[in-house]
Design a protein around this motif. Structure first.
Motif, PDB file in Angstrom:
ATOM      1  N   UNK A 174      46.323  35.784  21.300  1.00  0.00           N
ATOM      2  CA  UNK A 174      47.632  35.440  20.747  1.00  0.00           C
ATOM      3  C   UNK A 174      48.729  36.071  21.581  1.00  0.00           C
ATOM      4  N   UNK A 175      49.601  36.834  20.939  1.00  0.00           N
ATOM      5  CA  UNK A 175      50.695  37.493  21.635  1.00  0.00           C
ATOM      6  C   UNK A 175      50.369  38.946  21.946  1.00  0.00           C
ATOM      7  N   UNK A 176      49.168  39.384  21.620  1.00  0.00           N
ATOM      8  CA  UNK A 176      48.825  40.797  21.744  1.00  0.00           C
ATOM      9  C   UNK A 176      48.002  41.052  23.001  1.00  0.00           C
ATOM     10  N   UNK A 177      48.373  42.119  23.705  1.00  0.00           N
ATOM     11  CA  UNK A 177      47.648  42.523  24.912  1.00  0.00           C
ATOM     12  C   UNK A 177      47.186  43.956  24.707  1.00  0.00           C
ATOM     13  N   UNK A 178      45.908  44.198  24.931  1.00  0.00           N
ATOM     14  CA  UNK A 178      45.357  45.547  24.841  1.00  0.00           C
ATOM     15  C   UNK A 178      45.033  46.006  26.249  1.00  0.00           C
ATOM     16  N   UNK A 179      45.685  47.077  26.666  1.00  0.00           N
ATOM     17  CA  UNK A 179      45.471  47.603  28.012  1.00  0.00           C
ATOM     18  C   UNK A 179      44.527  48.779  27.915  1.00  0.00           C
ATOM     19  N   UNK A 180      43.371  48.623  28.492  1.00  0.00           N
ATOM     20  CA  UNK A 180      42.374  49.680  28.500  1.00  0.00           C
ATOM     21  C   UNK A 180      41.304  49.278  29.503  1.00  0.00           C
ATOM     22  N   UNK A 181      40.357  50.161  29.712  1.00  0.00           N
ATOM     23  CA  UNK A 181      39.263  49.843  30.630  1.00  0.00           C
ATOM     24  C   UNK A 181      38.087  49.340  29.818  1.00  0.00           C
ATOM     25  N   UNK A 182      37.724  48.104  30.055  1.00  0.00           N
ATOM     26  CA  UNK A 182      36.608  47.486  29.348  1.00  0.00           C
ATOM     27  C   UNK A 182      35.498  47.217  30.348  1.00  0.00           C
ATOM     28  N   UNK A 183      34.309  47.535  29.927  1.00  0.00           N
ATOM     29  CA  UNK A 183      33.168  47.178  30.755  1.00  0.00           C
ATOM     30  C   UNK A 183      32.673  45.813  30.293  1.00  0.00           C
ATOM     31  N   UNK A 184      32.692  44.881  31.234  1.00  0.00           N
ATOM     32  CA  UNK A 184      32.291  43.526  30.857  1.00  0.00           C
ATOM     33  C   UNK A 184      30.795  43.363  31.119  1.00  0.00           C
ATOM     34  N   UNK A 185      30.116  43.063  30.083  1.00  0.00           N
ATOM     35  CA  UNK A 185      28.680  42.863  30.203  1.00  0.00           C
ATOM     36  C   UNK A 185      28.303  41.399  29.978  1.00  0.00           C
ATOM     37  N   UNK A 186      29.113  40.718  29.167  1.00  0.00           N
ATOM     38  CA  UNK A 186      28.796  39.338  28.787  1.00  0.00           C
ATOM     39  C   UNK A 186      29.857  38.390  29.323  1.00  0.00           C
ATOM     40  N   UNK A 187      29.421  37.158  29.482  1.00  0.00           N
ATOM     41  CA  UNK A 187      30.369  36.119  29.917  1.00  0.00           C
ATOM     42  C   UNK A 187      30.021  34.824  29.218  1.00  0.00           C
ATOM     43  N   UNK A 188      31.026  33.999  28.988  1.00  0.00           N
ATOM     44  CA  UNK A 188      30.807  32.699  28.351  1.00  0.00           C
ATOM     45  C   UNK A 188      30.662  31.638  29.442  1.00  0.00           C
ATOM     46  N   UNK A 189      29.499  31.038  29.567  1.00  0.00           N
ATOM     47  CA  UNK A 189      29.335  30.012  30.603  1.00  0.00           C
ATOM     48  C   UNK A 189      30.140  28.764  30.258  1.00  0.00           C
ATOM     49  N   UNK A 190      30.283  27.901  31.261  1.00  0.00           N
ATOM     50  CA  UNK A 190      31.155  26.728  31.102  1.00  0.00           C
ATOM     51  C   UNK A 190      30.668  25.810  29.989  1.00  0.00           C
ATOM     52  N   UNK A 191      29.340  25.634  29.884  1.00  0.00           N
ATOM     53  CA  UNK A 191      28.859  24.696  28.861  1.00  0.00           C
ATOM     54  C   UNK A 191      29.049  25.240  27.447  1.00  0.00           C
ATOM     55  N   UNK A 192      29.196  26.561  27.315  1.00  0.00           N
ATOM     56  CA  UNK A 192      29.427  27.122  25.988  1.00  0.00           C
ATOM     57  C   UNK A 192      30.848  26.854  25.510  1.00  0.00           C
ATOM     58  N   UNK A 193      31.730  26.477  26.446  1.00  0.00           N
ATOM     59  CA  UNK A 193      33.133  26.245  26.070  1.00  0.00           C
ATOM     60  C   UNK A 193      33.362  24.810  25.614  1.00  0.00           C
ATOM     61  N   UNK A 194      32.323  23.982  25.734  1.00  0.00           N
ATOM     62  CA  UNK A 194      32.493  22.590  25.345  1.00  0.00           C
ATOM     63  C   UNK A 194      32.672  22.511  23.828  1.00  0.00           C
ATOM     64  N   UNK A 195      33.774  21.941  23.412  1.00  0.00           N
ATOM     65  CA  UNK A 195      34.066  21.845  21.991  1.00  0.00           C
ATOM     66  C   UNK A 195      34.561  23.140  21.383  1.00  0.00           C
TER      67      UNK A 195
END
Lengths: 442, 298
Positions: free
Chosen positions: A285-306
């Motif tokens: 939304x309009x909120x931004x959280x500034x911090x250090x996040x370790x990214x372990x997961x990702x949403x593949x392109x086909x998961x974004x369908x719909x």
């Protein structure tokens, strides 16, 4: 017939005129003769330029002119000019998730549509309907995508350019429920590019239940889960959602929304990244959280369908997505929550959680747009004049391929004719040389 | 003679009549001892008195004029000029450049007329006449005195078709070995430099060398219509004769002719220009044969 790019045709006319002129200006060797004292003649270029009363190689000249004119005409994109009427319409048909009453929508469009009108169907993208419009209208079904009026208006401008030769005035008709989510910051400025007024046909929005969702924001997690604190703080602003941290929802499917936010396991629809990395912030939304996040997961392109992306990392990668789930929706969040420090009680993170816990998109899609914005869409004044639209520079010409083929055929014929003429001259030269009397004279 | 022996004589008959009375004296006293029409370097006992010379020891006493001795009591020898023949070799250039203009072969026709007429004039003076035709098929007549030599010359030139690009100087060298007078009829468009060297050597050797430069009017003043002209003796020489190049050509050709005339004259060669159609052949013969100073030496 008219040309979409007449400059090419005029240029080809000039080239053809030059070719004709060159065929009248022949460069030839002067008459051959014998002069024993030829050694005293300065050694200069052995050709003279003369003007011929008749063009040399008439057939060759005609072929060359044909090649140039056909190629020039093909590049100029000739189109058969249709008969122009007084008025035509560009109809924008909303098939986004906001317009779920497809029957009412089809009836409205059929009532407006006249032969020669342009129909633009749009949801998150816009498509100009080509071919049989009637069949297309009969097959229209609302999609689950969010509507985008800005894209539809841009397509309408292109459709207006394609119809400028068919009508003196163009009317813009928008058939839509005009939900709030369909308008964005660019819509107003794009609308001003269409200089005439628009007719707005409001169709009924979805018949889904839009009543407010009662209840509170609940979390199904361990007692030591730091997100418990954040949920407690955010509970004042949102309600009716359930957040599950350990994979088992606290209550049954009667909930409107389920937010899956696993603390350590793989979020739904996400896959593990090949290489873990860190990122400096996340937004929702309009909120931004500034911090250090370790990214372990990702949403593949086909998961974004719909799905709708409801949260993004600062580099644009989805961090949380929403998918429809019956009357409600299900959200999957791949943002790690650090138990260290005061991160979970920071105001920006609380607002971030509250933003993630907002109403389902299917619910927000039914919120009508601001009447002032809709009034701006309607505009004022008369219909847009055809002169207000630029001719399409990338329009297709059905004649162009045939003209190119004609130019190619003429070029090949010219090549053969030129080669045959050269062979004939060479043969004539050999015959002349073989004549004993002329050989002596030579 | 058979009928074929007279072939080609008709076209030369008028010319031979026109040059019948022309005499061609030697430019200098000749060395030959055979009695002839030219002043000899030798002083003899002919009837044509020249002078008396006092007797010197060793003179033949039979040559003492005894009547004068009786009158003057002094011994004098009576001297008189001897007359001798002058073998004449005529060299005709029959290269391809002489077959010009192509339609008329006017240069070769004039050269042939000059050869026949000069041979007849020399023969009428009692001189032996020889002929060399330097062409594709070289031809050599040794100098001979018989009356039929003129007819032989006519037959030879009538049978010749100019062509090829043979050098003229070897033919001149061969011809010069046979005669005292050398007449070269050419257009100098072959080996002019070698020809100048050869003729210069023979002039220095005391030979009388004449050159007749045959020129076609079309060479001096070519047609103004643009043409791609080629040299018949050098196929690689092809030039565009246009309005732009014509003036340069005329100037260059004139300068070349002047240089040829100057060089050969300086070398002691009697140089005569013969432009086709500019004058009648007999008039041309008179110019060629006109005395240019007889130097008699004792």
């Amino acid at each position: 017939m008219t040309f979409l790019a007449p400059g090419f045709f005029f240029a080809s006319l000039a080239v053809a005129a030059a070719i004709v002129a060159l065929h009248f200006i022949v460069t030839r060797q002067p008459r051959a003769g014998i002069l024993p004292t030829a050694r005293f003649v300065p050694d200069t270029r052995a050709t003279t330029v003369a003007r011929a009363t008749h063009p040399s190689d008439l057939l060759l000249m005609l072929l060359r002119v044909l090649v140039v004119l056909a190629a020039g005409a093909a590049l100029a994109k000739p189109v058969l000019t249709p008969s122009r009427g007084a008025e035509a319409r560009v109809i924008l048909v909303d098939v986004s998730r906001s317009a779920r009453d497809s029957m009412a929508m089809r009836d409205s469009v059929r009532a407006i549509y006249r032969n020669g009108d342009a129909v633009v169907v749009f949801d998150s993208s816009a498509r100009i309907v080509a071919g049989n419009v009637g069949d297309t209208l009969g097959a229209l079904r609302p999609t689950s995508r969010r509507g985008n009026l800005s894209a539809a208006l841009i397509a309408a401008l292109r459709a207006g350019s394609s119809r400028r030769d068919r009508a003196d005035s163009l009317e813009l008709v928008i058939v839509s429920p005009f939900a709030r989510e369909e308008l964005d910051a660019a819509t107003d400025s794009i609308r001003t590019l269409w200089t005439g007024r628009a007719r707005l046909v409001r169709v009924a929005e979805s018949a889904a239940d839009t009543t407010a969702i009662a209840g509170t924001l609940e979390i199904s997690a361990d007692a030591n889960d730091p997100l418990q604190v954040t949920i407690a703080l955010a509970r004042a602003t949102v309600s009716g959602q359930q957040v599950t941290r350990n994979g088992s929802p606290a209550t049954g499917s009667g909930q409107r929304m389920l937010i899956e936010w696993p603390s350590s396991t793989r979020p739904r629809f996400a896959v593990e990244r090949e290489v873990r990395d860190t990122v400096g912030g996340v937004m929702a939304g309009e909120t931004v959280v500034v911090s250090t996040f370790e990214r372990r997961w990702t949403f593949p392109a086909d998961s974004l369908r719909g799905a709708d992306v409801i949260g993004r990392w600062v580099d644009g990668e989805p961090a949380a997505i929403e998918k429809p789930d019956g009357p409600g929706c299900m959200r999957s969040v791949a943002v790690p929550v650090s138990p260290v420090g005061d991160f979970v009680i920071r105001k920006d993170f609380v607002h971030f959680v509250a933003a993630l816990s907002g109403a389902c998109a299917a619910t927000t899609s039914l919120i009508p747009a601001n009447p002032d914005l809709v009034a701006k869409l309607e505009g004022r004044g008369g219909l847009a004049s055809r002169e207000a639209f630029q001719p399409l520079s990338d329009a297709r010409s059905d004649l162009a391929p045939w003209l190119f083929a004609l130019a190619l055929a003429a070029a090949i014929a010219e090549l053969f004719l030129r080669r045959r003429g050269r062979d004939t001259k060479a043969l004539g030269g050999r015959e002349k040389r073989s004549a004993p009397g002329e050989a002596r004279a030579a | 003679m058979t009928a074929s022996a007279y072939e080609g004589h008709d076209e030369y008959a008028a010319l031979l009549d026109a040059v019948r009375g022309i005499r061609w004296p030697a430019r200098s006293a000749v060395r030959s001892g055979i009695p002839g029409a030219h002043t000899s370097r030798l002083r003899g006992v002919s009837a044509e008195f020249t002078e008396y010379r006092p007797y010197r020891q060793g003179d033949d006493t039979r040559r003492i004029d005894w009547k004068l001795f009786a009158r003057s009591d002094r011994a004098y020898l009576r001297l008189s000029n001897d007359r001798a023949i002058l073998p004449t070799m005529i060299v005709l250039d029959a290269s391809a450049s002489m077959a010009f203009p192509v339609a008329t072969n006017a240069k070769w026709t004039l050269a042939a007329q000059l050869g026949v007429a000069l041979g007849a004039v020399a023969r009428n003076s009692g001189d032996p006449v020889g002929l060399v035709i330097a062409g594709e098929e070289p031809l050599l007549f040794a100098p001979r005195m018989r009356r039929s030599v003129t007819h032989e010359i006519i037959r030879a030139v009538s049978a010749t078709r100019p062509g090829g690009s043979a050098s003229l100087s070897p033919s001149v060298s061969i011809a010069a070995q046979s005669g005292g007078r050398l007449v070269i009829v050419t257009d100098f468009l072959g080996d002019a430099a070698e020809l100048l060297a050869v003729t210069g050597r023979w002039v220095a050797a005391g030979r009388e060398v004449h050159t007749v430069h045959v020129i076609a009017p079309e060479e001096i003043d070519p047609p103004r219509e643009a043409a791609m002209v080629s040299d018949p003796e050098a196929s690689d020489v092809r030039r565009a004769l246009t309005g732009d190049t014509r003036e340069q050509y005329v100037a260059a050709y004139e300068a070349w002719r002047d240089r040829i005339a100057h060089d050969f004259t300086e070398a002691g060669v009697a140089y005569t220009t013969a432009v086709v159609g500019e004058e009648t052949p007999d008039h041309l013969i008179r110019r060629v044969t006109a005395p240019r100073g007889v130097v008699a030496t004792a």
